[in-house]
Every structure is written in structure tokens, then in C-alpha cells.
Design a protein around this motif. Structure first.
Motif, PDB file in Angstrom:
ATOM      1  N   LEU A 245       0.898  -1.296   0.006  1.00  0.00           N
ATOM      2  CA  LEU A 245      -0.098  -0.105   0.028  1.00  0.00           C
ATOM      3  C   LEU A 245       0.903   1.177   0.099  1.00  0.00           C
ATOM      4  CD1 LEU A 245      -2.836  -0.853   2.379  1.00  0.00           C
ATOM      5  CD2 LEU A 245      -2.932  -0.395  -0.207  1.00  0.00           C
ATOM      6  N   ARG A 246       1.869   1.233   0.892  1.00  0.00           N
ATOM      7  CA  ARG A 246       2.814   2.257   0.845  1.00  0.00           C
ATOM      8  C   ARG A 246       3.261   2.573  -0.488  1.00  0.00           C
ATOM      9  NH1 ARG A 246       7.147   1.274   4.325  1.00  0.00           N
ATOM     10  NH2 ARG A 246       5.382   0.308   5.786  1.00  0.00           N
ATOM     11  N   PHE A 247       3.958   1.703  -1.133  1.00  0.00           N
ATOM     12  CA  PHE A 247       4.224   1.610  -2.432  1.00  0.00           C
ATOM     13  C   PHE A 247       3.264   2.298  -3.537  1.00  0.00           C
ATOM     14  CE2 PHE A 247       4.890  -0.333  -6.735  1.00  0.00           C
ATOM     15  CZ  PHE A 247       6.092  -0.059  -6.995  1.00  0.00           C
ATOM     16  N   LEU A 248       2.045   1.598  -3.389  1.00  0.00           N
ATOM     17  CA  LEU A 248       1.210   2.258  -4.211  1.00  0.00           C
ATOM     18  C   LEU A 248       0.908   3.723  -4.068  1.00  0.00           C
ATOM     19  CD1 LEU A 248      -1.303  -0.628  -4.771  1.00  0.00           C
ATOM     20  CD2 LEU A 248       0.424   0.327  -6.197  1.00  0.00           C
ATOM     21  N   ALA A 249       0.782   4.219  -2.630  1.00  0.00           N
ATOM     22  CA  ALA A 249       0.629   5.644  -2.448  1.00  0.00           C
ATOM     23  C   ALA A 249       1.705   6.517  -2.922  1.00  0.00           C
ATOM     24  CB  ALA A 249       0.640   5.643  -1.180  1.00  0.00           C
ATOM     25  N   GLU A 250       3.042   5.912  -2.887  1.00  0.00           N
ATOM     26  CA  GLU A 250       4.067   6.537  -3.170  1.00  0.00           C
ATOM     27  C   GLU A 250       3.877   6.655  -4.950  1.00  0.00           C
ATOM     28  OE1 GLU A 250       6.555   7.948  -2.016  1.00  0.00           O
ATOM     29  OE2 GLU A 250       8.088   8.298  -3.645  1.00  0.00           O
ATOM     30  N   GLN A 251       3.533   5.649  -5.650  1.00  0.00           N
ATOM     31  CA  GLN A 251       3.408   5.716  -7.029  1.00  0.00           C
ATOM     32  C   GLN A 251       2.470   6.863  -7.280  1.00  0.00           C
ATOM     33  OE1 GLN A 251       6.052   4.569  -8.509  1.00  0.00           O
ATOM     34  NE2 GLN A 251       6.135   3.594  -6.337  1.00  0.00           N
ATOM     35  N   TRP A 252       1.442   6.991  -6.636  1.00  0.00           N
ATOM     36  CA  TRP A 252       0.124   7.767  -6.881  1.00  0.00           C
ATOM     37  C   TRP A 252       0.613   9.169  -6.611  1.00  0.00           C
ATOM     38  CZ3 TRP A 252      -3.889   8.677  -9.235  1.00  0.00           C
ATOM     39  CH2 TRP A 252      -4.834   9.663  -8.834  1.00  0.00           C
ATOM     40  N   ARG A 253       1.743   9.486  -5.660  1.00  0.00           N
ATOM     41  CA  ARG A 253       2.021  10.855  -5.361  1.00  0.00           C
ATOM     42  C   ARG A 253       2.777  11.243  -6.393  1.00  0.00           C
ATOM     43  NH1 ARG A 253       6.048  13.240  -3.890  1.00  0.00           N
ATOM     44  NH2 ARG A 253       7.453  11.323  -3.783  1.00  0.00           N
ATOM     45  N   ILE A 254       3.796  10.430  -6.945  1.00  0.00           N
ATOM     46  CA  ILE A 254       4.664  10.798  -8.246  1.00  0.00           C
ATOM     47  C   ILE A 254       3.818  11.329  -9.361  1.00  0.00           C
ATOM     48  CG2 ILE A 254       6.300   9.801 -10.016  1.00  0.00           C
ATOM     49  CD1 ILE A 254       7.174   8.007  -7.624  1.00  0.00           C
ATOM     50  N   ILE A 255       2.824  10.259  -9.636  1.00  0.00           N
ATOM     51  CA  ILE A 255       2.000  10.443 -10.807  1.00  0.00           C
ATOM     52  C   ILE A 255       1.090  11.746 -10.762  1.00  0.00           C
ATOM     53  CG2 ILE A 255       0.011   9.817 -12.314  1.00  0.00           C
ATOM     54  CD1 ILE A 255       1.285   6.943 -11.781  1.00  0.00           C
ATOM     55  N   ARG A 256       0.629  12.244  -9.347  1.00  0.00           N
ATOM     56  CA  ARG A 256      -0.319  13.178  -9.235  1.00  0.00           C
ATOM     57  C   ARG A 256       0.533  14.508  -9.388  1.00  0.00           C
ATOM     58  NH1 ARG A 256      -3.550  13.204  -3.834  1.00  0.00           N
ATOM     59  NH2 ARG A 256      -1.461  14.169  -3.573  1.00  0.00           N
ATOM     60  N   ALA A 257       1.685  14.396  -9.153  1.00  0.00           N
ATOM     61  CA  ALA A 257       2.550  15.742  -9.074  1.00  0.00           C
ATOM     62  C   ALA A 257       2.578  16.280 -10.389  1.00  0.00           C
ATOM     63  CB  ALA A 257       3.898  15.301  -8.462  1.00  0.00           C
ATOM     64  N   ASP A 258       2.401  15.667 -11.550  1.00  0.00           N
ATOM     65  CA  ASP A 258       2.549  15.747 -12.839  1.00  0.00           C
ATOM     66  C   ASP A 258       1.174  15.985 -13.569  1.00  0.00           C
ATOM     67  OD1 ASP A 258       5.184  15.826 -15.081  1.00  0.00           O
ATOM     68  OD2 ASP A 258       3.050  15.453 -15.807  1.00  0.00           O
ATOM     69  N   ARG A 259       1.050  17.468 -14.121  1.00  0.00           N
ATOM     70  CA  ARG A 259      -0.478  17.247 -14.718  1.00  0.00           C
ATOM     71  C   ARG A 259      -0.705  16.277 -15.858  1.00  0.00           C
ATOM     72  NH1 ARG A 259      -2.288  22.531 -17.234  1.00  0.00           N
ATOM     73  NH2 ARG A 259      -0.270  23.098 -16.099  1.00  0.00           N
ATOM     74  N   LEU A 260       0.062  16.199 -16.517  1.00  0.00           N
ATOM     75  CA  LEU A 260       0.196  15.353 -17.922  1.00  0.00           C
ATOM     76  C   LEU A 260       0.071  13.734 -17.204  1.00  0.00           C
ATOM     77  CD1 LEU A 260       2.329  16.687 -20.744  1.00  0.00           C
ATOM     78  CD2 LEU A 260      -0.316  16.711 -20.574  1.00  0.00           C
TER      79      LEU A 260
END
Lengths: 290, 326, 346
Positions: free
Chosen positions: A5-20
């Protein structure tokens, strides 16, 4: 479980930081949803020739309320074909993308970590694969062994790992000399432990970036092969729909037949490229300032 | 430089040997009669036996392999199952046509891509930079048969501006390569397929050029070139772009690996009589000698172009030219 | 040759300010700097890295990155107002012809793709009407001046050693015999022996070519050896300037005292080195009072009140000597305390 879950949350954070990247994630999520729900949401069977209310075959109907995306020259419902094609195309992309990154990452990690003779052999192997023209190889393999989905995936996997292997090797080479690796070695950690527990987490952004790339390449290649008539005849894919259109000779008029699969390929691959760019800024911090 | 060239040549030869070996193995693994790869099942028994002996298919496997390699090296591929012509002759013409289209597409992509990337970096964050980046991401996602069909639909079918298929108008009386490539007919046929290829390839050299330009522009020697009082155009082209070109060359091999795939698809869409189209047709008809030969020649093209990029890298980077690099 | 003599100085800078806009707000890298260089004079600018020396160089050469804003009350070269010059004219008529640079990173300032000689020819042909043959001849002569074999002009930068590259950069700077050469850390990154040789070479060249030099360095020893006058920079400001002799004999500013403690002295070889604790400030906000107050062992509450003005401290009628410190009256006591290591402990 919490680690996952922590891994997935981290991936989500990375992707969300970039609008595209965010747009890309939404598109991929939508495609996954369609793929999962295909049997429930497709209004018709994708292979059945439909009859209109007046009893005549519904051949080459432009989009209407009855057939939202129109029909093909064999009176098949394009919307239903698109929904099922999303399922197969996305599955082919994911499977070949994931297997190829598994191969590429391991070859890159091992070559980069051990260096010397092992590195030399693995990189020569990679060079040879670079000498293979990608799509022609897929075509030859399918021509020899038959038009089946497993050979399509095999042919893609055998080639597409090459880039990820090279890139991950280069990264591993530089990580190998870093302090945390020498420290781990001094503590008596084994090679496998160092590779997978100490080095791999550091190439993870790169690995995910190339996972997205590999899926994108797999989808473009599958679509190209299917378009050329080397797809699995029992499955409907985006490229296969375009092959049917091309061989029907209706390309001059049936724009509604062309637009959905063409757009689907472009939009889905673009979404993957957007996601990979979000990882690029993480994998390569220099880019952040640009 | 001499040893550098020699080493690159050896690598290229080794790669081709490996490709030929993989082909040999694949065709042996093929389900059914292995001799079917060179001998048409349509021939009568006596003719089949004669060919079998000629290709050494009655000998042990390792001898077959050596004979196979010798045949590959001398471009002896047997004859087509469908036209019964010698494969080498069919392939030779098609190779020229493929090279014509491919070099036009690659030249446009690298030329335009490089120039655009240079300007994007020079005006980083400007409208060109942002617009072209987004466009490149989308074009990169569009397989060339999609852009190809789109170009056909708009420019050929609807507006009737350009021919939709082939390399020359059927019945053309042109003769000789030079006469053909300089004719208006050929050039008008060249436009659409070249455009489809260019659009597809453009993104990689453009984005790479932009990134390496940005890197080079931050270097001390570019700042120093400005301090020398050189004009911005001279600094951009002679000092920054010249070194950023190395970045394009480094990824050229990656580009080429995919370029061949695009080539095959575009030739099919535009009925361009090249190797790619030939290969697709041969594979569809199970014309194995032609399929094998076209595959190997396409691989040769990839390896040859890779060799060329390696050599141009050596030429662009004096550290390699003068033998100072590893 | 102090700027107070009658003739206009070669370069006159008054109240030069440079501000960078960054994501975290403005950075005042150069905050009101005034100085002048006379004809044939060597002015050394000293200070730790991060004090605004490199920004000063960039501002003078108009090489500031986008996002940097420069302003000054006066910037004149032989009486010509540089502020009013359009970029194009500045580039063509001032750069390299009047004002040449020996860059800080000579090691990386040669373009790896071109032969060293060709890069000098390029500079020559950009500013002077010369044929290729004339330019190459000039390169050979320049190489001779800096002590390089003329045949080396045909080599590539990667075939040069560090010292050779430095000489090539000096040759390039002298190519058009500019009245002013800016040398930005000319010896940094070279080993001691090569440093010594380069300095000797510069001194020899000074005897032959009458260019003025603006010498930027953090190395007090280099300045002591070469400069006629010294300006000490801290936090984007000049805190003290005067003749080299006066600055070494009787410095006034605590920062100058600290710098001298931190470098080996030629006069007193066995001297114990004392470094100034802490680092130069980040200059994110303009500093209200004295920039050095935060690190200064002699700071008093009033140091933070207002920026101390530059006050003439030299003997009347002698060469100019200015310092910007509110405790100038206590200088004798400060000089004595500055010699003690315990004073500089943070």
C-alpha cells in the motif's frame, strides 16, 4: 500488505505531481475499467452480424442511437468490438510489457552489478537483439509458427527488453560504486541481497518509466502486426479492427470505422508516455529544472 | 580512428552472423517439413530432390548450417515460391526503393527534429517549446499506419492533392534511377509516405536534441563563446548545437530499431514497392525464401545504419577520432 | 595609479546591483558595488566563494542568466557609457576587443569539438578584419607569448594538460590586446607548481602587454603577489578597498583581517592559519545592516541597524583606502584581537 500500500501511495504521489501524468493515469484507469467490464458493458456480441429492424443486414451504418459507433462491412457493432478490443489489447500490452521489463531489469542489474565477463556477454547479447528489426521479427515469427496470441506476445517480449536492459545496466554501474552498496557488502550481504534489496529500489523509478515505455511499444507493435494481418484471428484488437477496415476496401468512406481504434491507440499510448514522463522527472532529477 | 572503425565493423559482422544463425534456428524449429523453407511444395518430386541436393538439405545439420551461412554471405536465397524468380534479383530492386523512402524520411525527421529541438531549447519555456513538446508526445503515440491512413484520407481521398499508392503512376515510361528520382511523378508519390514517416520519427530526435542542447547550453564553453562576443546564432549553432548533435547520434540506434517497423507499415499503407511490403506479402503467402531474404536484408539495413551512426559519432567527437577514448 | 588622479579611469563602476529572481524569491547577489580601475592597473577582488564575485564578472560582461536584473548608477569604459549600449553593439565593439575574459573554469571553457587554435581564430575573426592565414599567424605569436609550442594550435582541448589550457585561455584573452582583461580565478584547480608558473607567466606578459587586469580570486596569496590594489567583497558588497601595501599593512575591516588569517603568508611562513567560522549568507533578502555582522566576532547591536558607509581611512593625501565598518575607531583593538585564534571561535 502495508508495504504494498505504501508503495502504491508513493506511485500515486509521483504521478499526481505531474499534470500530464495525472491525465495519463486517468486514461489508463478508464481503459482498465472497460477491459474488466467488457462482457457486461458491450451492447452486442463483437462477432455477430446484426440485422436492422427491417430485417436487412445492418451493413456499414454510420453512428446512430442504435449503433453508437456505427457498424462494419460485416454488420458488426463497432462499439462492442472496441470494448472487447480494449480488453485484449490492454491485456497483451500489460503481459508483454511486464514480462519484458522483468527480463530487461534482471539482465541490466546482473550485467551492471557483476561487470566483467558477464557484463560483456549480456551486452553483446543486447547488441544482437538491437540488430533485429523489431516488427519484421514479429512478422516472421508469426508467419512461421502461426497467428496465435502467444507468439505475438513471445515475439514482442523477445525484442522489447533490450532498451530497458541497457538503461538499467548503466544506472546499476554507477550505483554499484556508491557507499551504501560497499557498506552492505562490508556487512556481509550476499550478491542477490545487494542487487535486489539495495540496488533495485534505487533504479525503481527508471524501472517503472521503462515499464510504461515497454507497454507502449508492445501495444504499438501488436497494433502494427495486427494491422498487417498477423494478429490472432480469434481475438479482436484495435489493430485488428483497422486490418478489417483496410482489407474491406471501405477506407475511403467509413471514417467511423477508422476513428475509434485509431484514437484508442493514440490516446492510450500517449497516456503511457505521459505517465512515463512523470517518472522521468523522478528518475532524472536534473530534468526537474527544465 | 582506425582501430575504432575496425572494432565497429567486427561488431556489425558478428551481429549479422548472430541474426543469420537465429533465422536458421527459427526455420528449423518451424512446425512441419524443414525443407519447406527453401523448396516450394508445389514443385514435383524430382525437382524437389534436385533442389534439396543443391541446398545441401540432405546433409547433416551442421553442414546445412555452414552451407546456409555461405548462401547468406553470397546472397543466394533460392527462388520465390510464388514467382519462381531468383530471390536476390527481387530483393535488389526493392532494397533501392526502401532506401529511397527511408533516407527521405530519416533525413527529414533528423533535420527538422534537430532544428526544432535546437530552437526549443534556445527559447526554453516559450510557445514553440511547449507546443512542440505536446505535439511530439502525441505523434510519438500515433503508429505510422494511423497517421498514414489519416494523411491518405485527408490529402489524397478527400482533397485529391497527392497520389495515394505506389512509387510511380502505373504505365510510367521513366527509366533509370536518376530519371526516376528526379521526376515530378516520383516526388509527388514520395510526399505522403515520407510525411507519415517523418511525423512518427520526428519526436525522438527533437526531444533528445532539446535535452542535450539544454545540457550543452549550461556548459562553460557555451558561456565562454558568448563572452567572446560571438553572435547568438553562431553560439547556438556552432558551439551548442554542434555538441548537442552527439546526443542525437547516441540515440540514433534506438530510433533505427523502430524505424524499420515504421517503414514496413508505411510501405504497406502506401503500396510502396519496397522491402517492407515485399516482406509482408511473402510472409502472408508463406513464400519463405523471400521472407527470409527480406528479413535478413532489413536486419542488414539496421546493422549497417547503426554502424554508420557509430562512425559518425567517432567523426563528431574528436576524443574518439584521435583515439583518446576507450 | 589610484582612481583619484585626474584622467578618467579605464573602467568606472558606481553602485552596481544584480538581483536574481528564483523560485524562493529574489537574491541580491551584487548589492551596490563601486570601484574603478586605472589604465594598466591590476585590481584584485577578494572574497570567499558565494560573495558575488562571479556575478560581478557576469554583470560586467553581460553574461547574466535570464531572470537576473542588473542596474547601476554608472558603468563607464574610458568615459563611454556602457549602460546605454545596445546588446549588439556591446557584443561587437566592447567584448573581447576592449574587455576579454580568462574564465574561472578554463578547463571546460574550450569547446571539445574544435581545435584550440581554431577557437582563437574564431575570436579574432569575429572582431578583427583578418584573413585565416593572418589569424593563424597571430595565434602562433600568441602561443609564443604564453609559452606554448605554436604547433599545439592544431590540437584538440582534450589533448592539452590543465596548465596548457590555462595558457591557451590567456593567449585567447590577449588576442586583440584588450585594454582590460578579467581573470576569474586564473589559478584555481591547478596544482601548486603549475599555479606558480602561470602566475610568473602573467607577470611576464604584464611587462609586455599594457592591459589592465581585474583579478578575481579567493586566494589572498595570489592577490598579494599580483594586484596593485585590492577590493574585498562580502555578501555582494565591497567592504574594504585600497592599495595592496596598505591593505596588508593596515587592514581596517574585520572580514579583511579574517581573510588574511586564513591564508598562508609569504612574509610569515610559519604562521598559524585561522579560518572564519560559518559561511557567507544566502542573500535571499537584502541585508539591512553590515553583511558580515552575523559572523563577525566584533559585531555590536548597532551593526545591524544600517548599512555602514564606505569611509576613507587612508592617511590624508595618500592613496585611497576605504572601509565600511561602524567600529573603525576601535581598529587598533580589533587588529590585536584578530590575531588570537580564540577570537574566531564560533
Amino acid at each position: 500488505m502495508t508495504a504494498v500500500l505504501r508503495f502504491l501511495a508513493e506511485q500515486w504521489r509521483i504521478i499526481r505531481a505531474d499534470r500530464l501524468g495525472m491525465i495519463g493515469a486517468l486514461i489508463v484507469g478508464f481503459a482498465l475499467l472497460v477491459a474488466l467490464l467488457a462482457p457486461y458493458i458491450a451492447p452486442h456480441d463483437p462477432w455477430t452480424s446484426l440485422r436492422a429492424a427491417d430485417g436487412r443486414m445492418a451493413v456499414l451504418r454510420p453512428p446512430s442511437w442504435e449503433y453508437l459507433l456505427g457498424t462494419t462491412s460485416l454488420a458488426r457493432d463497432i462499439l462492442s468490438q472496441m470494448i472487447w478490443a480494449t480488453r485484449t489489447t490492454v491485456a497483451i500490452g500489460l503481459v508483454s510489457g511486464l514480462i519484458s521489463i522483468l527480463i530487461g531489469a534482471n539482465i541490466g542489474l546482473i550485467a551492471g552489478y557483476y561487470g566483467g565477463r558477464i557484463d560483456e556477454v549480456l551486452m553483446r547479447l543486447t547488441d544482437i537483439v538491437y540488430g533485429m528489426p523489431f516488427l519484421p521479427f514479429v512478422i516472421v515469427l508469426i508467419a512461421l509458427f502461426g497467428r496465435s496470441i502467444s507468439f505475438v506476445v513471445l515475439a514482442i517480449v523477445v525484442i522489447v527488453w533490450r532498451t530497458s536492459a541497457r538503461v538499467i545496466r548503466a544506472q546499476t554501474l554507477s550505483l554499484r560504486e556508491r557507499q551504501f552498496v560497499t557498506a552492505a557488502r562490508a556487512r556481509g550481504a550476499g550478491d542477490l541481497r545487494i542487487i535486489y534489496l539495495h540496488i533495485m529500489p534505487n533504479v525503481l523509478p527508471l524501472l517503472l518509466l521503462y515499464t510504461a515505455f515497454n507497454i507502449a511499444w508492445a501495444i504499438i507493435t501488436e497494433a502494427s502486426a495486427s494491422f498487417l494481418g498477423f494478429g490472432d484471428p480469434d481475438l479482436v484488437t484495435w489493430g485488428g479492427i483497422l486490418f478489417d477496415l483496410w482489407t474491406s476496401g471501405r477506407i475511403r468512406t467509413a471514417w467511423w470505422w477508422f476513428a475509434p481504434p485509431a484514437l484508442a491507440i493514440v490516446v492510450f499510448v500517449a497516456a503511457l508516455v505521459f505517465i512515463s514522463r512523470a517518472y522521468e522527472t523522478v528518475a532524472n532529477p536534473r530534468l526537474q529544472e527544465r | 580512428m582506425g582501430t575504432y572503425i575496425a572494432r565497429r565493423l567486427a561488431h556489425a559482422a558478428l551481429t549479422l552472423l548472430a541474426v543469420a544463425t537465429i533465422l536458421f534456428v527459427l526455420f528449423r524449429l518451424m512446425p512441419g517439413d524443414p525443407t519447406a523453407q527453401v523448396i516450394s511444395p508445389a514443385l514435383d518430386g524430382a525437382a524437389q530432390a534436385r533442389l534439396k541436393a543443391a541446398f545441401g538439405l540432405d546433409r547433416p545439420l551442421w553442414q546445412q548450417y555452414l552451407i546456409y551461412l555461405a548462401n547468406v554471405a553470397t546472397l543466394e536465397w533460392g527462388q520465390s515460391f510464388t514467382t519462381f524468380e531468383p530471390v536476390a534479383r527481387i530483393v535488389a530492386d526493392r532494397m533501392v526503393n526502401t532506401l529511397l523512402l527511408m533516407s527521405a524520411g530519416l533525413a527529414m525527421a533528423i533535420g527538422f527534429g534537430g532544428a526544432l529541438g535546437m530552437l526549443m531549447a534556445w527559447r526554453r519555456g516559450g510557445p514553440l517549446d511547449i507546443g512542440a513538446t505536446l505535439a511530439a508526445l502525441v505523434f510519438q503515440a500515433a503508429p505510422p499506419f494511423v497517421t498514414g491512413i489519416l494523411l491518405l484520407m485527408v490529402l489524397s481521398y478527400n482533397l485529391d492533392l497527392l497520389p495515394s499508392a505506389g512509387m510511380l503512376t502505373p504505365g510510367s515510361k521513366l527509366f533509370g534511377l536518376w530519371e526516376i528520382v528526379t521526376s515530378a511523378d516520383f516526388l509527388s508519390h514520395l510526399v505522403l509516405p515520407t510525411a507519415a514517416i517523418t511525423v512518427y520519427y520526428l519526436a525522438t530526435p527533437m526531444l533528445i536534441m532539446r535535452d542535450s542542447m539544454l545540457e550543452v547550453m549550461g556548459s562553460d564553453y557555451v558561456e565562454f563563446a558568448r563572452a567572446k562576443g560571438l553572435s547568438p546564432a553562431v553560439v547556438m549553432v556552432r558551439h551548442a548545437a554542434r555538441n548537442a548533435l552527439l546526443g542525437i547520434v547516441t540515440v540514433a540506434s534506438l530510433l533505427l530499431g523502430f524505424a524499420i517497423g515504421g517503414q514496413v507499415v508505411v510501405e504497406t499503407v502506401f503500396s510502396w514497392p519496397g522491402m517492407g511490403k515485399l516482406m509482408v506479402e511473402a510472409a502472408t503467402r508463406h513464400d519463405y525464401p523471400v521472407a527470409q531474404a527480406t528479413f535478413f536484408m532489413l536486419a542488414t539495413l539496421v546493422v549497417g545504419l547503426n554502424l554508420l551512426t557509430d562512425l559518425s559519432y567517432g567523426w563528431l567527437d574528436p576524443r574518439i577520432r584521435t583515439g583518446h577514448a576507450r | 595609479m589610484a582612481p583619484r588622479d585626474g584622467a578618467p579611469p579605464l573602467l568606472e563602476v558606481r553602485n552596481l546591483r544584480v538581483r536574481y529572481r528564483t523560485r524562493r524569491g529574489a537574491v541580491h547577489a551584487v548589492d551596490g558595488v563601486s570601484f574603478a580601475i586605472g589604465e594598466g592597473e591590476v585590481l584584485g577582488v577578494a572574497g570567499e566563494s558565494g560573495c558575488g564575485k562571479s556575478t560581478l564578472v557576469r554583470a560586467l560582461l553581460r553574461l547574466l542568466p535570464p531572470g537576473a536584473v542588473m542596474a547601476a548608477d554608472k558603468l563607464a569604459f574610458r568615459g563611454r557609457d556602457l549602460l546605454a549600449l545596445p546588446d549588439r553593439t556591446f557584443r561587437r565593439e566592447v567584448l573581447w576587443k576592449q574587455l576579454a575574459l580568462v574564465p574561472q573554469s578554463a578547463q571546460n571553457s574550450l569547446n571539445p569539438a574544435y581545435r584550440v587554435g581554431d577557437q582563437i581564430v574564431e575570436a579574432l575573426q569575429a572582431h578583427a578584419d583578418m584573413t585565416g592565414a593572418q589569424a593563424r599567424e597571430r595565434v602562433a605569436a600568441l602561443f609564443d607569448i604564453v609559452g606554448l609550442e605554436p604547433g599545439l594550435a592544431r590540437r584538440f582541448p582534450h589533448e592539452f594538460s590543465g596548465g596548457m589550457r590555462q595558457r591557451a585561455m590567456i593567449a585567447m584573452a590577449l588576442a586583440l590586446e584588450p585594454p582590460l582583461v578579467i581573470m576569474d580565478e586564473p589559478t584555481t584547480g591547478l596544482d601548486v607548481l603549475v599555479q606558480e608558473r602561470i602566475l610568473r607567466r602573467i607577470a611576464e606578459i604584464r611587462a609586455r602587454v599594457k592591459s589592465s587586469i581585474l583579478l578575481i580570486t579567493h586566494d589572498i596569496a595570489v592577490i598579494a603577489e599580483m594586484a596593485d590594489r585590492i577590493a574585498v567583497m562580502y555578501a555582494g558588497r565591497i567592504v574594504e578597498q585600497g592599495s595592496t601595501a596598505a591593505m596588508f599593512a593596515a587592514p581596517f575591516h574585520p572580514y579583511t583581517l579574517g581573510l588574511q588569517n586564513a591564508f598562508p603568508s609569504i612574509a610569515k611562513p610559519g604562521k598559524e592559519l585561522i579560518s572564519i567560522p560559518g559561511h557567507p549568507p544566502a542573500l535571499a533578502a537584502p541585508i539591512g545592516g553590515c553583511g558580515f555582522a552575523a559572523r563577525c566576532p566584533f559585531a555590536q547591536p548597532r551593526c545591524g541597524d544600517a548599512r555602514p558607509p564606505e569611509v576613507a581611512v587612508g592617511p590624508p593625501g595618500g592613496p585611497a583606502h576605504d572601509a565600511a565598518c561602524v567600529r573603525l575607531a576601535d581598529v587598533a583593538e580589533i587588529r590585536r584581537a584578530a590575531r588570537e585564534k580564540s577570537t574566531w571561535r564560533s
